[in-house]
Design a protein around this motif. Sequence first.
Motif, PDB file in Angstrom:
ATOM      1  N   ILE A  28       4.309  -1.844  18.168  1.00  0.00           N
ATOM      2  CA  ILE A  28       4.336  -2.025  19.628  1.00  0.00           C
ATOM      3  C   ILE A  28       3.811  -3.416  19.955  1.00  0.00           C
ATOM      4  O   ILE A  28       2.613  -3.699  19.783  1.00  0.00           O
ATOM      5  CB  ILE A  28       3.505  -0.928  20.323  1.00  0.00           C
ATOM      6  N   LEU A  29       4.702  -4.263  20.390  1.00  0.00           N
ATOM      7  CA  LEU A  29       4.395  -5.670  20.609  1.00  0.00           C
ATOM      8  C   LEU A  29       3.287  -5.876  21.624  1.00  0.00           C
ATOM      9  O   LEU A  29       2.423  -6.746  21.465  1.00  0.00           O
ATOM     10  CB  LEU A  29       5.667  -6.405  21.060  1.00  0.00           C
ATOM     11  N   SER A  30       3.262  -5.067  22.665  1.00  0.00           N
ATOM     12  CA  SER A  30       2.304  -5.271  23.754  1.00  0.00           C
ATOM     13  C   SER A  30       0.869  -4.948  23.368  1.00  0.00           C
ATOM     14  O   SER A  30      -0.071  -5.433  23.987  1.00  0.00           O
ATOM     15  CB  SER A  30       2.709  -4.417  24.968  1.00  0.00           C
ATOM     16  N   THR A  31       0.673  -4.116  22.333  1.00  0.00           N
ATOM     17  CA  THR A  31      -0.680  -3.729  21.929  1.00  0.00           C
ATOM     18  C   THR A  31      -1.048  -4.227  20.537  1.00  0.00           C
ATOM     19  O   THR A  31      -2.229  -4.248  20.184  1.00  0.00           O
ATOM     20  CB  THR A  31      -0.823  -2.189  21.936  1.00  0.00           C
ATOM     21  N   GLY A  32      -0.047  -4.571  19.720  1.00  0.00           N
ATOM     22  CA  GLY A  32      -0.318  -5.024  18.355  1.00  0.00           C
ATOM     23  C   GLY A  32      -0.629  -3.904  17.387  1.00  0.00           C
ATOM     24  O   GLY A  32      -1.145  -4.145  16.302  1.00  0.00           O
ATOM     25  N   ILE A  33      -0.328  -2.657  17.773  1.00  0.00           N
ATOM     26  CA  ILE A  33      -0.589  -1.524  16.887  1.00  0.00           C
ATOM     27  C   ILE A  33       0.738  -0.920  16.434  1.00  0.00           C
ATOM     28  O   ILE A  33       1.791  -1.192  17.015  1.00  0.00           O
ATOM     29  CB  ILE A  33      -1.448  -0.432  17.556  1.00  0.00           C
ATOM     30  N   TYR A  34       0.688  -0.109  15.363  1.00  0.00           N
ATOM     31  CA  TYR A  34       1.874   0.645  14.970  1.00  0.00           C
ATOM     32  C   TYR A  34       1.547   2.129  14.959  1.00  0.00           C
ATOM     33  O   TYR A  34       0.403   2.529  14.705  1.00  0.00           O
ATOM     34  CB  TYR A  34       2.428   0.176  13.622  1.00  0.00           C
ATOM     35  N   CYS A  35       2.559   2.955  15.262  1.00  0.00           N
ATOM     36  CA  CYS A  35       2.358   4.386  15.468  1.00  0.00           C
ATOM     37  C   CYS A  35       3.337   5.216  14.653  1.00  0.00           C
ATOM     38  O   CYS A  35       4.344   4.717  14.149  1.00  0.00           O
ATOM     39  CB  CYS A  35       2.560   4.739  16.947  1.00  0.00           C
ATOM     40  N   ARG A  36       3.020   6.495  14.580  1.00  0.00           N
ATOM     41  CA  ARG A  36       3.954   7.486  14.044  1.00  0.00           C
ATOM     42  C   ARG A  36       4.898   7.924  15.165  1.00  0.00           C
ATOM     43  O   ARG A  36       4.555   7.799  16.347  1.00  0.00           O
ATOM     44  CB  ARG A  36       3.180   8.706  13.533  1.00  0.00           C
ATOM     45  N   PRO A  37       6.059   8.480  14.824  1.00  0.00           N
ATOM     46  CA  PRO A  37       6.977   8.947  15.873  1.00  0.00           C
ATOM     47  C   PRO A  37       6.407  10.069  16.736  1.00  0.00           C
ATOM     48  O   PRO A  37       6.913  10.312  17.832  1.00  0.00           O
ATOM     49  CB  PRO A  37       8.192   9.450  15.078  1.00  0.00           C
ATOM     50  N   ARG A  64      -1.620  -3.275  13.386  1.00  0.00           N
ATOM     51  CA  ARG A  64      -2.726  -2.483  12.851  1.00  0.00           C
ATOM     52  C   ARG A  64      -2.506  -1.015  13.239  1.00  0.00           C
ATOM     53  O   ARG A  64      -1.847  -0.725  14.244  1.00  0.00           O
ATOM     54  CB  ARG A  64      -4.076  -2.996  13.378  1.00  0.00           C
ATOM     55  N   PRO A  65      -3.064  -0.065  12.473  1.00  0.00           N
ATOM     56  CA  PRO A  65      -2.766   1.357  12.711  1.00  0.00           C
ATOM     57  C   PRO A  65      -3.386   1.901  13.993  1.00  0.00           C
ATOM     58  O   PRO A  65      -4.506   1.557  14.364  1.00  0.00           O
ATOM     59  CB  PRO A  65      -3.356   2.053  11.479  1.00  0.00           C
ATOM     60  N   CYS A  66      -2.630   2.768  14.634  1.00  0.00           N
ATOM     61  CA  CYS A  66      -3.090   3.435  15.860  1.00  0.00           C
ATOM     62  C   CYS A  66      -4.254   4.364  15.529  1.00  0.00           C
ATOM     63  O   CYS A  66      -4.213   5.115  14.552  1.00  0.00           O
ATOM     64  CB  CYS A  66      -1.923   4.226  16.453  1.00  0.00           C
ATOM     65  N   LEU A  67      -5.284   4.338  16.354  1.00  0.00           N
ATOM     66  CA  LEU A  67      -6.441   5.208  16.140  1.00  0.00           C
ATOM     67  C   LEU A  67      -6.208   6.608  16.687  1.00  0.00           C
ATOM     68  O   LEU A  67      -6.968   7.530  16.386  1.00  0.00           O
ATOM     69  CB  LEU A  67      -7.690   4.601  16.795  1.00  0.00           C
ATOM     70  N   LEU A  68      -5.151   6.787  17.491  1.00  0.00           N
ATOM     71  CA  LEU A  68      -4.864   8.102  18.061  1.00  0.00           C
ATOM     72  C   LEU A  68      -3.999   8.940  17.119  1.00  0.00           C
ATOM     73  O   LEU A  68      -4.377  10.052  16.744  1.00  0.00           O
ATOM     74  CB  LEU A  68      -4.157   7.955  19.419  1.00  0.00           C
ATOM     75  N   CYS A  69      -2.840   8.411  16.705  1.00  0.00           N
ATOM     76  CA  CYS A  69      -1.948   9.211  15.849  1.00  0.00           C
ATOM     77  C   CYS A  69      -2.251   9.046  14.368  1.00  0.00           C
ATOM     78  O   CYS A  69      -1.782   9.828  13.549  1.00  0.00           O
ATOM     79  CB  CYS A  69      -0.487   8.869  16.135  1.00  0.00           C
ATOM     80  N   HIS A 175      -6.820  -7.213   8.488  1.00  0.00           N
ATOM     81  CA  HIS A 175      -5.644  -6.413   8.831  1.00  0.00           C
ATOM     82  C   HIS A 175      -5.841  -5.579  10.098  1.00  0.00           C
ATOM     83  O   HIS A 175      -4.878  -5.372  10.854  1.00  0.00           O
ATOM     84  CB  HIS A 175      -5.292  -5.480   7.668  1.00  0.00           C
ATOM     85  N   TYR A 176      -7.047  -5.095  10.334  1.00  0.00           N
ATOM     86  CA  TYR A 176      -7.256  -4.156  11.432  1.00  0.00           C
ATOM     87  C   TYR A 176      -8.081  -4.736  12.583  1.00  0.00           C
ATOM     88  O   TYR A 176      -8.353  -4.044  13.561  1.00  0.00           O
ATOM     89  CB  TYR A 176      -7.918  -2.869  10.907  1.00  0.00           C
ATOM     90  N   GLN A 177      -8.510  -5.992  12.431  1.00  0.00           N
ATOM     91  CA  GLN A 177      -9.286  -6.674  13.476  1.00  0.00           C
ATOM     92  C   GLN A 177     -10.507  -5.865  13.904  1.00  0.00           C
ATOM     93  O   GLN A 177     -10.868  -5.817  15.075  1.00  0.00           O
ATOM     94  CB  GLN A 177      -8.385  -6.981  14.678  1.00  0.00           C
TER      95      GLN A 177
END
Length: 487
Positions: A28-37, A64-69, A175-177
């Motif tokens: 997700i470009l606007s947040t810089g994180i990546y998520c699961r579907p 960097r990985p999403c902390l929610l999903c 990698h995760y800032q």
Amino acid sequence: MLALDNNGLYTAYKAKDARFDGRFFIGILSTGIYCRPVCKARQPKEENCSFYSTAAEAEQAGYRPCLLCRPELAPGSSITDATANLVHKAARMLEENCGSGQNLDELAGRLGCTDRHLRRVFTAEYHVSPVQYLQTCRLLLAKNLLTDTNLSVLDVAMSAGFGSLRRFNDLFKEHYQLSPTGLRKRMSEKKKESSNITLALGYRPPYLWEELLSFLATRAIPGVEVIKEGKYFRTVHLQDTHQKSLYGWVSVGHLPQQNALSVTVSEGLLPVIPQVLAKIRHMFDLYCDPTTIYDTLQVMNDIRPGLCTPGTRLPGSFNAFEMVVRAVLGQQITIKAASTLAGRLVNTFGIQIETGIAGLTHVFPSPTDILKLSEPIESHLGPLGIIATRAKTIYALAKALEDKTIDFGLCADPETEMKKLLDIPGIGSWTAQYIAMRTMEWTDAFLETDVGVKKALAPYSVKEISQIAEKWHPWRSYATINLWNSL
């Protein structure tokens, strides 16, 4: 990646469909994180999304990985999902051995190719190098341990395969800032004070947990395995990178609301936790794509409604030698009688350990333990009620595993290893197919002469059953489990 364009992938993401979990990731470009579907965060606009086939590829793109999903909880892919079988096996081996320090040359050697060829095909398939993929495996395992356990940061770094605490901290921040301790402060969920380690491992629903647990309970080996309170417990004996034997126990429960299994590992197994988690994924078939399998096997319901059920899993094995011995002992006797014989073998020749869990008293004897017994082997196993022919078969299997002339590992070709099994006196087609099905993740084994299969498909003859099963390729192992479950 799935044969979908970006619009199709975005539609799958928007639907939060768990069938796609682990099949792709969204940057997700606007947040810089990546998520699961399946992420439940606010849906981003399509123009802000980019799609990746692996978590490693998303991280190499700067996300960097999403902390929610929590992408580290996403299920993996089965062997048949991969375009290149070699590449998929390499990825699974990197996950299993991320804490061992194994180099690429050794990995390529086990796969029967050069490291240059492995790098080339791996990068072509996954768009990252094997080294980059391995680094992501280590980082995501560390993130999982930091989030769900009370392990010290040093223990997390060592368990995940980082050579030093400094290198771990630097890579995590890069990698995760966020520093490892910073991540812990941000996670509000309180962890229980316990010396044991509890993690979650995701799967794609549906998942017939009760049926799988019942299968394991029926075949549990006394002293080694216990099923109680809706959980599976077993003893564990593994070796670390220095060939030091480690002993402990593991339990597996079900978290249906999270589409995950809860895995608790005793503290003494911390140095080999990647191995433990890999074996649990195999044993409980967490790489399975149940929708793909059901698409092929639903024709079984034309024979009798309900013969095939979505979410049926293929029970694997935690310890290959334990499983093959159990299979040999089960020849031409009842399942209960085979468990009794296996229990006697464990009580006599297994190593006793203290677990604090009622019923878990021993680890299963290793091939080395059996080979240490003086010949004739039947003089040792005969008093336990094991007939001479089966005692000799068990001894031959122990020798084959010790000599590495037979391989039940991820690199093995099931059809090749089954031919080797058939050369061992006392091993017939049924036993060879069953061993391949449960130890080597062979999805296309079929036991047309099995009593349960014939009963489930009565009044068809064995020849007719074999012809009917031709429609079930390459999932005939799952068809076999469905037939057994139908009884």
